[in-house]
Scaffold this active site. Sequence first.
Site, PDB file in Angstrom:
ATOM      1  NE  ARG A 211     -13.261 -19.733  -6.396  1.00  0.00           N
ATOM      2  CZ  ARG A 211     -12.273 -20.085  -7.193  1.00  0.00           C
ATOM      3  NH1 ARG A 211     -11.060 -20.286  -6.712  1.00  0.00           N
ATOM      4  NH2 ARG A 211     -12.468 -20.254  -8.477  1.00  0.00           N
ATOM      5  CG  PHE A 227     -22.062 -17.679 -14.662  1.00  0.00           C
ATOM      6  CD1 PHE A 227     -22.256 -17.990 -15.997  1.00  0.00           C
ATOM      7  CD2 PHE A 227     -22.793 -16.624 -14.102  1.00  0.00           C
ATOM      8  CE1 PHE A 227     -23.153 -17.254 -16.776  1.00  0.00           C
ATOM      9  CE2 PHE A 227     -23.697 -15.896 -14.867  1.00  0.00           C
ATOM     10  CZ  PHE A 227     -23.878 -16.201 -16.203  1.00  0.00           C
ATOM     11  CG  ASP A 249     -21.131 -23.917 -15.030  1.00  0.00           C
ATOM     12  OD1 ASP A 249     -20.393 -23.018 -14.571  1.00  0.00           O
ATOM     13  OD2 ASP A 249     -20.979 -24.390 -16.177  1.00  0.00           O
ATOM     14  CB  SER A 250     -24.234 -23.985 -19.422  1.00  0.00           C
ATOM     15  OG  SER A 250     -22.957 -23.407 -19.554  1.00  0.00           O
ATOM     16  CG  ASP A 299     -16.989 -15.741 -11.510  1.00  0.00           C
ATOM     17  OD1 ASP A 299     -16.544 -14.792 -12.181  1.00  0.00           O
ATOM     18  OD2 ASP A 299     -16.263 -16.680 -11.098  1.00  0.00           O
ATOM     19  CB  CYS A 339     -13.229 -12.021 -15.937  1.00  0.00           C
ATOM     20  SG  CYS A 339     -14.231 -13.051 -17.010  1.00  0.00           S
TER      21      CYS A 339
HETATM   22  N1  SAH Z   1     -17.261 -19.105 -10.394  1.00  0.00           N
HETATM   23  C1  SAH Z   1     -16.399 -20.119 -10.934  1.00  0.00           C
HETATM   24  C2  SAH Z   1     -15.781 -19.746 -12.246  1.00  0.00           C
HETATM   25  C3  SAH Z   1     -16.770 -19.376 -13.338  1.00  0.00           C
HETATM   26  S1  SAH Z   1     -16.149 -19.536 -14.938  1.00  0.00           S
HETATM   27  C4  SAH Z   1     -15.346 -20.496  -9.903  1.00  0.00           C
HETATM   28  O1  SAH Z   1     -15.321 -19.891  -8.816  1.00  0.00           O
HETATM   29  O2  SAH Z   1     -14.543 -21.371 -10.186  1.00  0.00           O
HETATM   30  C5  SAH Z   1     -17.568 -19.315 -15.899  1.00  0.00           C
HETATM   31  C6  SAH Z   1     -18.500 -20.513 -15.941  1.00  0.00           C
HETATM   32  O3  SAH Z   1     -19.676 -20.097 -16.616  1.00  0.00           O
HETATM   33  C7  SAH Z   1     -18.015 -21.740 -16.674  1.00  0.00           C
HETATM   34  O4  SAH Z   1     -18.038 -22.838 -15.811  1.00  0.00           O
HETATM   35  C8  SAH Z   1     -19.024 -21.955 -17.818  1.00  0.00           C
HETATM   36  O5  SAH Z   1     -19.348 -23.329 -18.020  1.00  0.00           O
HETATM   37  C9  SAH Z   1     -20.213 -21.226 -17.307  1.00  0.00           C
HETATM   38  N2  SAH Z   1     -21.139 -20.653 -18.284  1.00  0.00           N
HETATM   39  C10 SAH Z   1     -20.856 -19.934 -19.382  1.00  0.00           C
HETATM   40  N3  SAH Z   1     -21.995 -19.479 -19.958  1.00  0.00           N
HETATM   41  C11 SAH Z   1     -23.018 -19.932 -19.200  1.00  0.00           C
HETATM   42  C12 SAH Z   1     -24.444 -19.796 -19.249  1.00  0.00           C
HETATM   43  N4  SAH Z   1     -25.027 -19.069 -20.206  1.00  0.00           N
HETATM   44  N5  SAH Z   1     -25.179 -20.378 -18.296  1.00  0.00           N
HETATM   45  C13 SAH Z   1     -24.589 -21.106 -17.324  1.00  0.00           C
HETATM   46  N6  SAH Z   1     -23.251 -21.256 -17.212  1.00  0.00           N
HETATM   47  C14 SAH Z   1     -22.484 -20.682 -18.134  1.00  0.00           C
END
Ligand code: SAH
Length: 396
Positions: A211, A227, A249-250, A299, A339
Amino acid sequence: MFEVILKKGKEKAVLQRHPWVFSGAIERVKGSPANGDIVKLLNAKGDFMAYGFFNDQSRVALRLLEWDENVIVNDMWFREKVGAAVKSRADILADGNTNTCRLIFSESDYLPGLIVDKYNNHLAVQILTSGIENVMPVIIDELNNLLKPESIFDKSDASSREHEGLQTTNVALTLNSPPENVEVKENGIIYNINIAEGQKSGFYCDQRDNRKIVASYAKGKKVLDCFSYTGGFTLNSLHNGASSVTSVDSSALAIETLRENIKLNNLDAAKHIAIQSDVNKQLRAFREQEEKFDIIVLDPPKYAPSRSALDRASRAYKDLNRLAMLLLNDGGLLATYSCSGAMNMETFKQVLAWAALDAGKQVQFIYQFCQPEDHPVRASFPEGEYLKGLLCRVIG
Ligand code: SAH
């Protein structure tokens, strides 16, 4: 102590100190150890090889702990491993700008199946093996001795517990439960964490360094954080002077918490747009709207839970990255992560090369991201490596 005999020809990995013995490598079990018992592993000739946790319900029937026959794996042994892991995180916490990190990372810290995360003065644990479940009283006692946390919460709601025949749980292990919201600090940025309800163990501390690195490019830039969860990349980018950040984010809870986090850090909400949506849909919508960005972060969650899922996951990663590349201004940056342990860096680069080709763009890899020091990769356990990322300059 019960003894387990290894099949002839299966010694190599054990001698190289890999901590897993698969059930197929076992010739015979003498007696009837219970799942979670510590047993002695012998080679076909009857020589000592290692001590480990036994579990005949798991594909990984033995999780090795100690290779020296003269070292007894007792309470003291577990206390020492906990102490060493906690001590090795001191540097991360030293300057006072960070009070959240992973204190114990399973096999990588010689405690197979134990994850402990620190959130300010609260701890969240995940117990993924029956062996660790058996020694939890000692581990909790040692964590209390060393850290005097206000609460310890069991977040063992992982599906991997089922492979070990363990029930899923989500309860406080101490008298106190954590409050609904815990404020943590990472590199000076404040986050509101809900330990009981949050995903995984509430916060993705494995992206701490990444980050900061991405945000170092964000000054004056228009950033898209896909995400976003509760805003790790978003908050750092705004803090470093991004002209605007759009987070996608979803999860409604993630977006709501992200909005609170913007306020907590006194960041300019006018420079921020939060969109609760599926990233794939949203990227296509941006394309239709001819919206462009200078920096895009991808991510996503783990697309490849196992090696057999890799082909399908590779196509999903390729498609996602292709869509993002099409939304970048010429010379823009794509910070893209995987990941999935099954996806190695070489394959990830290949996936990005395909994505670039399909998008009609040129890509330069300008930085390789990895997991931070509180998620160490033990030399004899490459499976501990899972987080990788590439900073790409996208031309065209
Ligand atoms: N970048 C974040 C961590 C991401 S974790 C950080 O720095 O903290 C992955 C995230 O993807 C989760 O919050 C989950 O809700 C979201 N997610 C999973 N599938 C998704 C999709 N199809 N569209 C949008 N968000 C999604």
